[in-house]
Design an enzyme around this catalytic site. Structure first.
Site, PDB file in Angstrom:
ATOM      1  N   ARG A 138       9.467 -21.650 128.195  1.00  0.00           N
ATOM      2  CA  ARG A 138       8.620 -22.822 128.424  1.00  0.00           C
ATOM      3  C   ARG A 138       8.826 -23.800 127.283  1.00  0.00           C
ATOM      4  O   ARG A 138       8.944 -23.415 126.115  1.00  0.00           O
ATOM      5  CB  ARG A 138       7.139 -22.422 128.510  1.00  0.00           C
ATOM      6  CG  ARG A 138       6.781 -21.603 129.729  1.00  0.00           C
ATOM      7  CD  ARG A 138       6.827 -22.417 131.004  1.00  0.00           C
ATOM      8  NE  ARG A 138       6.632 -21.575 132.179  1.00  0.00           N
ATOM      9  CZ  ARG A 138       6.599 -22.053 133.426  1.00  0.00           C
ATOM     10  NH1 ARG A 138       6.743 -23.333 133.658  1.00  0.00           N
ATOM     11  NH2 ARG A 138       6.417 -21.220 134.439  1.00  0.00           N
ATOM     12  N   GLU A 179       7.589 -32.253 133.718  1.00  0.00           N
ATOM     13  CA  GLU A 179       8.568 -32.022 134.785  1.00  0.00           C
ATOM     14  C   GLU A 179       8.131 -32.727 136.054  1.00  0.00           C
ATOM     15  O   GLU A 179       6.956 -32.657 136.409  1.00  0.00           O
ATOM     16  CB  GLU A 179       8.749 -30.514 135.016  1.00  0.00           C
ATOM     17  CG  GLU A 179       9.365 -29.807 133.808  1.00  0.00           C
ATOM     18  CD  GLU A 179       9.733 -28.353 134.064  1.00  0.00           C
ATOM     19  OE1 GLU A 179       9.604 -27.897 135.230  1.00  0.00           O
ATOM     20  OE2 GLU A 179      10.150 -27.661 133.129  1.00  0.00           O
ATOM     21  N   HIS A 220      15.078 -26.732 135.451  1.00  0.00           N
ATOM     22  CA  HIS A 220      14.168 -25.594 135.649  1.00  0.00           C
ATOM     23  C   HIS A 220      14.603 -24.735 136.840  1.00  0.00           C
ATOM     24  O   HIS A 220      13.837 -24.518 137.791  1.00  0.00           O
ATOM     25  CB  HIS A 220      12.727 -26.088 135.841  1.00  0.00           C
ATOM     26  CG  HIS A 220      11.711 -25.054 135.447  1.00  0.00           C
ATOM     27  ND1 HIS A 220      10.462 -25.369 134.978  1.00  0.00           N
ATOM     28  CD2 HIS A 220      11.752 -23.687 135.454  1.00  0.00           C
ATOM     29  CE1 HIS A 220       9.774 -24.274 134.711  1.00  0.00           C
ATOM     30  NE2 HIS A 220      10.552 -23.233 135.001  1.00  0.00           N
TER      31      HIS A 220
END
Length: 349
Positions: free
Chosen positions: A266, A295, A314
């Site tokens: 993360r 994001e 991601h």
């Protein structure tokens, strides 16, 4: 009489049939409406009145948990590696435990992590995209199948026009030291695979017994040793109060100037400003990252235009196989509850 179960995520068909011997199953949430097409209010309404509630990515806050508990919920599960979408304090306040699926995507992330390590070490992104953009290519030919008889086929002399000069010459993983920050399910999978590449593993995890780390052929080290000796540092830290922004200028200043950061965990564990500055100033050599502080990542984020950084959107934790592993783990949790057995995966935080 069968119990009532509401299901919002996929389970393996054989496990679902096994559960149906005990339960009537109702489909709801994203499993019914599609990914990203549900709100918490919708989930609350659809899952009210069921003894067993199994979620995927659906949100369930304090009021939702209280509503379900009041209407008879006795089991709740979230098929996620880190079930932050569910208010676990509310679950505990209701006298219940939250089942989850830790390490469900550990293989997916570990394989991707190794891919990023190879890509950043060998300048793959620069060279592949450069060739696609027309850099370092020859002149057009009339017939690509009419190939001249040349024994040593290369891109030419190693001069200022050569791709190696533009993109840089990469290095091998073999013989290099990989620092693993966080030796949990994913960190261990990365370590085992990196060791197969001939890397020396330096694992930093103050919560993991040293003997467990060393059983995998890794070295259990302190933070300073990991930072100062590693050629690459792979981050596998959870986001909790004590880890937010922990990877900061203090870390970067103790790393080799030739070292790289790899992050498939993360972004919040990294101090964003310190990270950008360390990459811009050459405090560290580069990075490969799959996660961001916002994001989708903002189009004007400086990381996107840095030649020493590989960015991907991601993607590390999602494969066509992950749902199968996650569903199997959650199905076992449900079956353990139905059979009065101890459940294996209870979220403690």
């Amino acid at each position: 009489m069968k119990k009532k179960m509401v299901l919002c995520t996929q389970l393996p068909e054989n496990r679902k049939k096994e559960i149906e011997e005990y339960c009537d199953i109702t489909i709801a949430g994203e499993l019914k409406h599609g990914k990203g097409n549900v709100t918490e209010d919708m989930t609350r309404e659809e899952c009210r009145g069921y003894e067993i509630v199994v979620l995927g990515d659906e949100y369930a806050g304090k009021d939702t948990i209280g509503d379900w508990a009041a209407s008879g919920m006795k089991f709740i599960g979230a098929a996620k590696g880190t079930p932050v979408t569910v208010d676990n304090e509310a679950v505990k306040a209701a006298g219940l435990q939250l089942s989850y699926t830790p390490g469900r995507n550990r293989v997916a992330v570990a394989e991707y992590n190794l891919g990023l390590m190879i890509a950043v070490a060998r300048k793959l992104t620069l060279s592949v995209t450069g060739l696609q953009k027309g850099e370092h290519v020859g002149a057009p030919v009339d017939d690509i199948y009419d190939v001249p008889d040349v024994k040593n086929v290369t891109f030419g002399p190693l001069d200022e026009k050569h791709p190696f000069t533009d993109y840089g010459i990469g290095f091998e993983l073999y013989g290099k030291k990989l620092g693993i920050a966080g030796y949990g399910a994913i960190g261990r999978e990365v370590a085992v695979r990196a060791k197969a590449f001939g890397m020396e593993i330096l694992a930093y995890d103050p919560y993991m017994p040293a003997d467990k780390i060393e059983a995998d052929g890794a070295r259990a080290v302190d933070l300073d040793t990991m930072l100062s000796e590693s050629d690459m540092i792979s981050l596998h830290l959870p986001v909790v109060d004590s880890t937010k922004g922990i990877v900061n200028k203090d870390w970067f200043s103790r790393m080799k100037p030739t070292a790289y950061i790899i992050n498939t965990a993360r972004a919040a564990v990294i101090d964003q400003k310190d990270f950008v500055e360390a990459l811009q100033n050459g405090t560290i050599a580069g990075a490969a990252i799959d996660v961001y502080w916002q994001e989708p990542v903002p189009a004007n984020h400086p990381l996107l235009s840095m030649r020493n950084v590989i960015c991907s959107p991601h993607m590390a934790g999602l494969t066509t196989d992950v749902d199968q592993w996650s569903g199997e783990m959650m199905a076992r949790e449900v079956l353990a509850y139905l059979k009065g057995e101890e459940r294996a995966y209870i979220w403690k935080r």
